[in-house]
Design an enzyme around this catalytic site. Sequence first.
Site, PDB file in Angstrom:
ATOM      1  N   LYS A 110      -5.048  11.438  -0.319  1.00 12.23           N
ATOM      2  CA  LYS A 110      -3.973  10.578   0.186  1.00 12.23           C
ATOM      3  C   LYS A 110      -3.509  10.960   1.595  1.00 12.23           C
ATOM      4  CE  LYS A 110      -1.973   9.049  -4.192  1.00 12.23           C
ATOM      5  NZ  LYS A 110      -0.728   8.945  -4.949  1.00 12.23           N
TER       6      LYS A 110
ATOM      7  N   ASP B 217       3.540   4.111  -3.767  1.00 14.11           N
ATOM      8  CA  ASP B 217       4.041   4.990  -4.833  1.00 14.11           C
ATOM      9  C   ASP B 217       5.558   4.884  -4.993  1.00 14.11           C
ATOM     10  OD1 ASP B 217       1.604   6.032  -5.664  1.00 14.11           O
ATOM     11  OD2 ASP B 217       1.657   7.675  -4.214  1.00 14.11           O
TER      12      ASP B 217
END
Length: 278
Positions: free
Chosen positions: A69, A106
């Site tokens: 990420k 997220d």
Amino acid sequence: MSAEAHRFAVFGHPIAHSLSPEIHKAFAAQLGLQLSYETIDATPGEFDDAVRRFFAEGGLGANVTLPHKTAALTLAKTASDAATRAGAANTLTPLVGGGFEAHNTDGSGFVRDITERHGFDLRGHDALLLGAGGAARAVAWALMDAGVQSLTIVNRSPEKADAIADAIGEPARCHTRYWDGLEGECFDLIVNATSIGVTGGDFDLPMSIVQDHSTAYDLCYGAAAAGFKGWAIAAGVRPDWFRDGLGMLVEQAADAFDKWHGQRPDTDPVYRMLRQRF
Ligand code: ATR
């Protein structure tokens, strides 16, 4: 166009057990869209080339999970505020003229799950966030944006918690404590964003931080959430006030899907289908 022409993927290492293909295909079926969605296993050394090749070959969107990420954000030509603030990206979208944009769903997925699915109004609550990795960073900003009264961040390595609080820059509302410095504090919401449930370890936290009405939320789901759930219930969180991250997984996928297809799917049927297994 055939489904193969609408190519999407999730990159990770390992990635074989990712639920993202199943989730995105279920969303597409719901909306009558044709697409392919594959898993691409790339080591950190392979990630850069693998992502560039995917987009050069016409890939229309990629999700990114552990351990890529942070690298995904670095590789991107542009980044949304959510990705920049999280210091990590889970959604990559090709740009006209080459390169790709990094985005992070997220935080938005977490807030949508806890507020809309579970009916927890974050405004005015005192939240404790355990952990200071990429997932914690996204969730910290999202909790602040959602209007918590206070956010306390603790992390095994305290300097990483301090870095998040410094970046947020609202010392009256967001501050850090040492992991072993929580005695005497209590919280309405305790969010586990550590990887303890995956890598092993104990939640050696004072049980007095839990109040009668406290909610506990683990960003993990399934077996990886069992350790924190056990601690939370032993500390006094009512079993039905414990939430795991399955809903967040579905919501962050829906936000990525919306970005790529311009339509937000109904997440409840997909959540219910997965809940039967986890
Ligand atoms: P992610 O991207 O999922 O957030 P990560 O960046 O590897 O994953 O972060 C893992 C988090 O779990 C970190 O906050 C880590 O603490 P450190 O910053 O000190 O490494 C935390 N963590 C992992 N194992 C832990 C343990 N046994 N006890 C306490 N914290 C732990």
